[in-house]
Design a protein around this motif. Structure first.
Motif, PDB file in Angstrom:
ATOM      1  N   VAL A   1      -1.498   1.740  31.025  1.00  0.00           N
ATOM      2  CA  VAL A   1      -0.845   2.880  31.658  1.00  0.00           C
ATOM      3  C   VAL A   1      -1.289   2.853  33.111  1.00  0.00           C
ATOM      4  CG1 VAL A   1      -0.676   5.400  31.701  1.00  0.00           C
ATOM      5  CG2 VAL A   1      -0.880   4.205  29.524  1.00  0.00           C
TER       6      VAL A   1
ATOM      7  N   VAL B   1       4.109   7.616  36.785  1.00  0.00           N
ATOM      8  CA  VAL B   1       3.288   7.188  35.657  1.00  0.00           C
ATOM      9  C   VAL B   1       4.110   6.209  34.846  1.00  0.00           C
ATOM     10  CG1 VAL B   1       2.042   7.916  33.584  1.00  0.00           C
ATOM     11  CG2 VAL B   1       2.085   9.412  35.594  1.00  0.00           C
TER      12      VAL B   1
ATOM     13  N   VAL C   1       4.060   2.526  31.995  1.00  0.00           N
ATOM     14  CA  VAL C   1       3.391   1.774  30.934  1.00  0.00           C
ATOM     15  C   VAL C   1       3.943   0.357  30.946  1.00  0.00           C
ATOM     16  CG1 VAL C   1       5.038   2.445  29.140  1.00  0.00           C
ATOM     17  CG2 VAL C   1       2.709   1.830  28.496  1.00  0.00           C
TER      18      VAL C   1
ATOM     19  N   GLU D   1       0.886   7.455  28.072  1.00  0.00           N
ATOM     20  CA  GLU D   1       1.823   7.626  29.177  1.00  0.00           C
ATOM     21  C   GLU D   1       2.595   8.938  29.027  1.00  0.00           C
ATOM     22  OE1 GLU D   1       5.878   5.607  31.004  1.00  0.00           O
ATOM     23  OE2 GLU D   1       5.485   5.684  28.856  1.00  0.00           O
TER      24      GLU D   1
ATOM     25  N   LYS E   1       2.446  12.104  31.645  1.00  0.00           N
ATOM     26  CA  LYS E   1       3.660  12.585  32.307  1.00  0.00           C
ATOM     27  C   LYS E   1       3.821  14.098  32.170  1.00  0.00           C
ATOM     28  CE  LYS E   1       6.441   8.457  32.575  1.00  0.00           C
ATOM     29  NZ  LYS E   1       7.775   7.892  32.423  1.00  0.00           N
TER      30      LYS E   1
END
Length: 96
Positions: free
Chosen positions: A6, A19, A21, A65, A69
């Motif tokens: 992440v 953000v 992944v 993740e 978020k």
């Protein structure tokens, strides 16, 4: 070999956040830095890697993740500043 991660990108200290992944962090950040990835990160110039964490599985990384978020902005700032108080670009630390 896959290394689920992440990561958080920004355009400047305390700027706009993204953000994400990935299973290949070095490749993915290179793509962001070289404008290979279209969309939000390209539109806002988000190419500074300020935070990342590795996970055992992709499912764990995706779960984290999604959690990040939903975090408040202040919490994300605190997360970054805990390990990267100077908001340095960490890309050099992950290059193979």
């Amino acid at each position: 070999m896959k290394h689920p991660s992440v990561y958080i990108l920004t355009n400047k200290p305390r700027g706009t956040f993204y953000v994400g992944v990935t299973s290949d962090l070095a490749k993915r950040i290179w793509e962001h830095k070289n404008h290979v990835v279209e969309g939000f990160t390209e539109r806002y110039g988000l190419h500074i890697l300020v935070y990342f964490e590795s996970h055992e599985t992709m499912l764990e990384a995706i779960t984290r993740e999604k959690k990040l978020k939903r975090w408040r902005r202040a919490w994300k700032i605190a997360l970054v500043e805990k390990d990267n108080p100077d908001w340095l670009d960490l890309y050099g630390q992950i290059q193979a």
